[in-house]
Scaffold this motif. Structure first.
Motif, PDB file in Angstrom:
ATOM      1  N   ILE A 281       0.985  -1.242  -0.045  1.00 34.11           N
ATOM      2  CA  ILE A 281      -0.181   0.028   0.057  1.00 34.11           C
ATOM      3  C   ILE A 281       0.870   1.191  -0.002  1.00 34.11           C
ATOM      4  CG2 ILE A 281      -1.668   1.336   1.340  1.00 34.11           C
ATOM      5  CD1 ILE A 281      -2.722  -1.383   2.364  1.00 34.11           C
ATOM      6  N   GLY A 282       0.654   2.401  -0.926  1.00 33.47           N
ATOM      7  CA  GLY A 282       1.339   3.221  -1.185  1.00 33.47           C
ATOM      8  C   GLY A 282       0.568   4.517  -0.696  1.00 33.47           C
ATOM      9  N   LEU A 299      -4.264   6.993  -1.703  1.00 33.49           N
ATOM     10  CA  LEU A 299      -3.802   5.564  -1.598  1.00 33.49           C
ATOM     11  C   LEU A 299      -3.324   4.938  -3.023  1.00 33.49           C
ATOM     12  CD1 LEU A 299      -5.994   3.939   1.165  1.00 33.49           C
ATOM     13  CD2 LEU A 299      -3.759   4.591   1.457  1.00 33.49           C
ATOM     14  N   THR A 300      -2.382   4.080  -2.876  1.00 37.55           N
ATOM     15  CA  THR A 300      -2.370   3.293  -4.202  1.00 37.55           C
ATOM     16  C   THR A 300      -2.087   1.992  -3.748  1.00 37.55           C
ATOM     17  OG1 THR A 300       0.095   3.638  -4.146  1.00 37.55           O
ATOM     18  CG2 THR A 300      -1.101   5.030  -5.433  1.00 37.55           C
ATOM     19  N   VAL A 301      -2.111   0.821  -4.747  1.00 39.20           N
ATOM     20  CA  VAL A 301      -2.134  -0.396  -4.312  1.00 39.20           C
ATOM     21  C   VAL A 301      -1.285  -1.184  -5.131  1.00 39.20           C
ATOM     22  CG1 VAL A 301      -4.360  -1.292  -5.156  1.00 39.20           C
ATOM     23  CG2 VAL A 301      -3.259  -2.701  -3.176  1.00 39.20           C
ATOM     24  N   SER A 302      -0.511  -2.328  -4.830  1.00 42.37           N
ATOM     25  CA  SER A 302       0.110  -3.433  -5.661  1.00 42.37           C
ATOM     26  C   SER A 302       0.169  -4.702  -5.072  1.00 42.37           C
ATOM     27  CB  SER A 302       1.634  -2.800  -5.826  1.00 42.37           C
ATOM     28  OG  SER A 302       2.494  -3.836  -6.678  1.00 42.37           O
ATOM     29  N   HIS A 303       0.007  -5.630  -5.797  1.00 44.12           N
ATOM     30  CA  HIS A 303       0.268  -7.177  -5.273  1.00 44.12           C
ATOM     31  C   HIS A 303       1.453  -7.696  -5.782  1.00 44.12           C
ATOM     32  CE1 HIS A 303      -3.917  -6.840  -3.845  1.00 44.12           C
ATOM     33  NE2 HIS A 303      -4.066  -5.966  -4.806  1.00 44.12           N
ATOM     34  N   ASP A 304       2.336  -7.129  -6.196  1.00 42.92           N
ATOM     35  CA  ASP A 304       3.787  -7.617  -6.626  1.00 42.92           C
ATOM     36  C   ASP A 304       4.836  -6.628  -6.449  1.00 42.92           C
ATOM     37  OD1 ASP A 304       3.415  -5.788  -8.597  1.00 42.92           O
ATOM     38  OD2 ASP A 304       3.389  -7.103 -10.339  1.00 42.92           O
ATOM     39  N   ARG A 310      -4.120   3.097  -8.582  1.00 43.85           N
ATOM     40  CA  ARG A 310      -4.933   4.144  -7.776  1.00 43.85           C
ATOM     41  C   ARG A 310      -6.007   3.405  -7.081  1.00 43.85           C
ATOM     42  NH1 ARG A 310      -2.818   8.870 -10.342  1.00 43.85           N
ATOM     43  NH2 ARG A 310      -3.464  10.126  -8.623  1.00 43.85           N
ATOM     44  N   VAL A 311      -6.454   3.870  -6.049  1.00 42.52           N
ATOM     45  CA  VAL A 311      -7.495   3.200  -5.174  1.00 42.52           C
ATOM     46  C   VAL A 311      -8.521   4.253  -5.179  1.00 42.52           C
ATOM     47  CG1 VAL A 311      -8.381   2.572  -2.603  1.00 42.52           C
ATOM     48  CG2 VAL A 311      -6.107   1.845  -3.576  1.00 42.52           C
ATOM     49  N   ALA A 312     -10.016   3.814  -5.019  1.00 39.77           N
ATOM     50  CA  ALA A 312     -11.159   4.685  -4.674  1.00 39.77           C
ATOM     51  C   ALA A 312     -11.233   5.686  -5.827  1.00 39.77           C
ATOM     52  CB  ALA A 312     -11.111   5.067  -3.246  1.00 39.77           C
ATOM     53  N   GLY A 313     -10.713   5.588  -7.017  1.00 39.13           N
ATOM     54  CA  GLY A 313     -10.925   6.786  -8.115  1.00 39.13           C
ATOM     55  C   GLY A 313     -10.362   7.776  -7.562  1.00 39.13           C
ATOM     56  N   GLN A 314      -8.932   7.527  -7.041  1.00 39.99           N
ATOM     57  CA  GLN A 314      -8.153   8.855  -6.652  1.00 39.99           C
ATOM     58  C   GLN A 314      -8.725   9.902  -5.758  1.00 39.99           C
ATOM     59  OE1 GLN A 314      -6.258  10.673 -10.111  1.00 39.99           O
ATOM     60  NE2 GLN A 314      -6.707   8.947 -11.394  1.00 39.99           N
ATOM     61  N   LYS A 315      -9.759   9.180  -5.009  1.00 42.63           N
ATOM     62  CA  LYS A 315     -10.223  10.091  -3.581  1.00 42.63           C
ATOM     63  C   LYS A 315      -8.963  10.552  -2.814  1.00 42.63           C
ATOM     64  CE  LYS A 315     -14.885   8.325  -3.871  1.00 42.63           C
ATOM     65  NZ  LYS A 315     -16.142   7.646  -3.094  1.00 42.63           N
ATOM     66  N   ILE A 316      -9.194  11.276  -2.022  1.00 46.70           N
ATOM     67  CA  ILE A 316      -8.382  11.958  -1.087  1.00 46.70           C
ATOM     68  C   ILE A 316      -8.403  11.060   0.119  1.00 46.70           C
ATOM     69  CG2 ILE A 316      -7.581  13.628   0.331  1.00 46.70           C
ATOM     70  CD1 ILE A 316      -8.717  15.807  -1.511  1.00 46.70           C
ATOM     71  N   PHE A 317      -7.248  10.506   0.623  1.00 46.99           N
ATOM     72  CA  PHE A 317      -7.064   9.713   1.786  1.00 46.99           C
ATOM     73  C   PHE A 317      -6.738  10.617   3.074  1.00 46.99           C
ATOM     74  CE2 PHE A 317      -4.061   6.686   4.177  1.00 46.99           C
ATOM     75  CZ  PHE A 317      -5.275   6.061   4.963  1.00 46.99           C
ATOM     76  N   ILE A 318      -5.666  11.288   3.080  1.00 43.00           N
ATOM     77  CA  ILE A 318      -5.478  12.192   3.895  1.00 43.00           C
ATOM     78  C   ILE A 318      -5.622  13.712   3.425  1.00 43.00           C
ATOM     79  CG2 ILE A 318      -3.965  12.982   5.720  1.00 43.00           C
ATOM     80  CD1 ILE A 318      -2.580  10.321   5.864  1.00 43.00           C
ATOM     81  N   PHE A 374      -8.414   0.579   5.451  1.00 43.18           N
ATOM     82  CA  PHE A 374      -8.166   1.316   4.444  1.00 43.18           C
ATOM     83  C   PHE A 374      -9.598   1.499   3.532  1.00 43.18           C
ATOM     84  CE2 PHE A 374      -4.148  -0.416   5.380  1.00 43.18           C
ATOM     85  CZ  PHE A 374      -3.404   0.909   5.721  1.00 43.18           C
ATOM     86  N   VAL A 375      -9.957   0.540   3.221  1.00 46.05           N
ATOM     87  CA  VAL A 375     -11.330   0.297   2.473  1.00 46.05           C
ATOM     88  C   VAL A 375     -12.134  -1.040   3.046  1.00 46.05           C
ATOM     89  CG1 VAL A 375     -12.413  -0.179   0.259  1.00 46.05           C
ATOM     90  CG2 VAL A 375     -10.317   1.194   0.312  1.00 46.05           C
ATOM     91  N   SER A 376     -13.485  -0.643   3.394  1.00 44.63           N
ATOM     92  CA  SER A 376     -14.379  -1.518   3.803  1.00 44.63           C
ATOM     93  C   SER A 376     -15.496  -1.949   2.777  1.00 44.63           C
ATOM     94  CB  SER A 376     -15.048  -1.076   5.175  1.00 44.63           C
ATOM     95  OG  SER A 376     -15.872   0.011   4.838  1.00 44.63           O
ATOM     96  N   LEU A 377     -15.943  -3.083   2.873  1.00 47.54           N
ATOM     97  CA  LEU A 377     -17.129  -3.613   1.851  1.00 47.54           C
ATOM     98  C   LEU A 377     -18.296  -3.530   2.769  1.00 47.54           C
ATOM     99  CD1 LEU A 377     -15.191  -6.867   0.453  1.00 47.54           C
ATOM    100  CD2 LEU A 377     -15.267  -4.622  -0.367  1.00 47.54           C
TER     101      LEU A 377
END
Length: 453
Positions: A281-282, A299-304, A310-318, A374-377
């Motif tokens: 998580i970036g 937020l950004t995310v990678s699995h490798d 980018r996470v959540a359509g580039q919404k602001i995290f902080i 970070f993100v909930s369902l």
């Protein structure tokens, strides 16, 4: 019902809450749909961390720290039971040699920080300060990023630092780049005699002056994420990546996050990365140029640890603070870590935008997030989440869930999508609590089904 993540494993649950770390390999983070096969009546929700009410925690109250800020690193050192921070200050009024010192402070609770008198670097005729390193004397030093490497057999390299500087004179792009230093205790540092270990160059396959280092436990490599520049150089800022097996020899940098360079997707000013098991998580510093030239965190995310989304359509995290507050202009985060049942995010804030004509002032603060939240369902009425096929899952199924106003049930499906006998939805004991480590049970069973022989 709000589900943030789940974990499987053989942990001793009496100690699970206090011992959970960001690097626990079995957490399945629902920050994106990587682990999800399908959903029904489910809405992914990005959660912003809560800024600590008494921020900033570190401010300018000694003459060698005019503007403390964190292009740097904070860790909780379990060996010493102590929070440690490596950071720097931008001292507008001081000469070049003293303008960007590397500083070290400690805290027992992560809130109240103390500057130890280290006796290493002289300032105004005294060594009673917490300065551990100065620049080479030709240019400002930037981005001292530190890791504690307990696997290195050389005790003198137990702590490793990357930073940006000009070791041999200010000659433009012939001399600046990634520099490194080593330490046995994180306080007394030795700069590597071969600095810089990676030179800059005027292409998009190049690092620049905002760096953050991490150690990837999966690839067993050190990885630096850096601010870079898009071509035609320097069109706009982006993020590049380089890696090393020995901390000295680094790969050719490659862009991993680029931008449309418009109001919706302007540019970035660097990124710190934290490994959460098999998820990375970036914290992306989103620089609003074009725009108002403020910098918030997304937020950004990678699995490798290579391909990033980018996470959540580039919404602001902080977000930056309200106008007139200490952090209303720019934010820069440190690598995150989990401690005492929460995800902690330390960050520096500036009170004016990047190209402000007014003199800026900075400090270092804290934002707290529900553990891995970070993100909930979020279920809308009765919702369903089906994960992708998980291999080698055994032990207990633990969920990070807020079900105090509803309930969560789970069933285990085989590779043909049929419920495993004894693990159907009807046999599941409803989870009706708000808990970051709630155990899912079935009637007479609290372990996942045994793997076939």
């Amino acid at each position: 019902m709000i589900l943030s993540s789940c974990q499987y494993g053989d942990e001793d649950l009496s100690h699970l809450k206090s011992s959970l770390k960001a690097t626990d390999a079995n957490w399945l983070m629902f920050i994106d749909d990587h682990w999800i096969e399908k959903t029904e009546n489910i809405e992914p929700v990005l959660h912003q961390p809560v800024k600590y009410k008494r921020n900033p925690l570190i401010t300018s109250d000694v003459p060698w720290e005019e503007n403390p800020y964190c292009f740097g690193t904070i860790i909780f050192d379990e060996e010493d039971s102590l929070f440690k921070i490596w950071y720097q200050s931008y001292n507008y009024s001081l000469d070049l040699k003293e303008r960007t010192p590397v500083l070290f402070s400690v805290s027992k609770d992560g809130i109240k920080w103390e500057r130890p008198d280290l006796g290493i670097v002289e300032f105004n005729g005294s060594k009673k300060n917490n300065i551990v390193m100065q620049n080479y004397g030709f240019h400002d030093l930037y981005s001292p990023s530190v890791i504690k490497d307990t696997l290195d057999p050389d005790i003198n390299k137990r702590y490793k630092m990357v930073f940006w500087d000009f070791p041999k004179g200010k000659k433009g792009y012939r001399d600046d780049g990634i520099c490194i230093a080593f330490s046995s205790d994180g306080i007394h540092w030795t700069k590597y005699e071969g600095n810089p270990v990676l030179h800059a160059n005027k292409t998009e396959n190049s690092i620049s002056d905002v760096l953050s280092v991490m150690y990837d436990t999966n690839s067993r490599k050190f990885v630096v994420y850096s601010k870079g520049w898009a071509e035609p150089w320097p069109s706009f800022r982006q993020v590049v990546r380089t890696e090393s097996s020995d901390f000295i020899h680094w790969s050719k940098p490659k862009p991993v996050i680029t931008h449309a360079h418009d109001l919706k997707d302007p540019q970035s000013y660097g990124m710190t990365v934290t490994q959460f098991g098999n998820t990375y998580i970036g914290l992306l510093y989103s620089y609003k140029k074009p725009g108002n030239e403020t910098i918030d965190i997304q937020l950004t995310v990678s699995h490798d640890n290579r391909k990033w989304d980018r996470v959540a359509g580039q919404k602001i995290f902080i977000p930056v603070g309200d106008p007139g507050t200490w952090d209303d202009g720019m934010l820069f985060g440190t690598p995150m870590f989990n401690h005492d049942g929460k995800t902690l995010i330390y960050y520096s804030g500036w009170d004016n935008s990047h190209d402000s004509k007014e003199e800026r002032h900075s400090g270092i603060g804290l934002a707290e997030l529900r553990l891995n939240g970070f993100v909930s369902l979020d279920a809308r009425g009765t919702g369903f989440v089906t994960t992708k096929l998980l291999k080698n899952a055994e032990g207990k199924l633990v969920v990070n869930v807020d079900a105090k106003n509803g309930s969560l049930r789970a069933e285990i499906l085989d590779s043909n999508n049929r419920p495993v006998p004894g693990y159907s939805m009807e046999e599941c004991v409803p989870v009706e609590v708000d808990d970051v480590t709630a155990v899912v049970k079935w009637k007479g069973r609290d372990d996942l089904p045994a793997l076939p022989e």
